[in-house]
Design a protein around this motif. Sequence first.
Motif, mmCIF file in Angstrom:
data_model
loop_
_atom_site.group_PDB
_atom_site.id
_atom_site.type_symbol
_atom_site.label_atom_id
_atom_site.label_comp_id
_atom_site.label_asym_id
_atom_site.label_seq_id
_atom_site.Cartn_x
_atom_site.Cartn_y
_atom_site.Cartn_z
ATOM 1 N N ASN A 123 18.719 26.382 55.545
ATOM 2 C CA ASN A 123 17.677 26.823 56.319
ATOM 3 C C ASN A 123 17.067 28.125 56.454
ATOM 4 N N ASP A 124 17.909 29.083 56.237
ATOM 5 C CA ASP A 124 17.629 30.398 56.189
ATOM 6 C C ASP A 124 16.512 30.596 55.178
ATOM 7 N N GLN A 126 14.410 28.206 53.534
ATOM 8 C CA GLN A 126 13.238 27.687 53.910
ATOM 9 C C GLN A 126 12.616 28.542 54.918
ATOM 10 N N PHE A 127 13.089 28.849 55.686
ATOM 11 C CA PHE A 127 12.336 29.826 56.611
ATOM 12 C C PHE A 127 11.893 31.261 55.802
ATOM 13 N N HIS A 128 12.742 32.055 55.099
ATOM 14 C CA HIS A 128 12.183 32.861 54.274
ATOM 15 C C HIS A 128 11.041 32.644 53.257
ATOM 16 N N LYS A 130 8.692 30.370 53.849
ATOM 17 C CA LYS A 130 7.508 29.921 54.857
ATOM 18 C C LYS A 130 7.080 31.497 55.341
ATOM 19 N N GLN A 131 7.894 32.261 55.396
ATOM 20 C CA GLN A 131 7.513 33.646 55.806
ATOM 21 C C GLN A 131 6.695 34.340 54.538
#
Length: 248
Positions: A123-124, A126-128, A130-131
């Motif tokens: 999850n981290d 994927q968030f990274h 996207k950022q």
Amino acid sequence: RDFPDTAMGRAYWDESSGDWPVVRASVESGWGRITPQKQDRSTKERGAPQTQVDWESVAADPAEQNDGPTIAVVVRGSFGEPFQESLTSLAANFPTSSSDERQERRNRRRVVPWRRAPCLSRNDTQFHRKQCAALMHSLSLAAVLQCHIQLCGKGVLEPGEKILGIGENKSHHIGFVAAGAYSPSRGICHGVGFVGAARLLRFLACARATALVEQPRRGTERRVGLQVYVQHSNEGPRRECVLSLLLH
């Protein structure tokens, strides 16, 4: 030298700009401190003493086609904080406390080690990504970032060397080395370089990007670096380095 986005900086890195090649040759050769025999030997090993650096190609996004020439803009100050946050987020799982560190009874010089940060969760990650993608789409100009490069091991950093990031299937060319020297007080070889903002973000979104965290001294903040490699030519050896951003 450290301002490639200005007219004087572009003239310094251009080989056909008046007397600037003579100034650059004097700076890179140690202002006459190198003997002619040693200079000739190093020239034969490394090739040309000066390397032509194309800052526009480094600042441009490799995934997009640019028809016209682009002017590289150096990101400084608070404008570079989003890039620093993208780099720091790679070390989100690094433990903040260091209970195994002992208090030194007397001052002594020591090389501050760099520790590898644990891998991010799914999850981290994927968030990274996207950022990094959102920050990449927000770039309206071809930008470069100034960075500090610390060589891991023996050797020297030569101006014009390529800064590479090792990806999943290939190496990513993200920037160039601008200057390098050995620091007797720190006991390391370090230098200054420039990396393309879009190229750095694409490498940070790669699964093989590795963050390194500096073990801080008491009363100092920790720094987060990126594991990269420097290479003088396409067939030369790669040497491991630690890259950290300079936003002053």
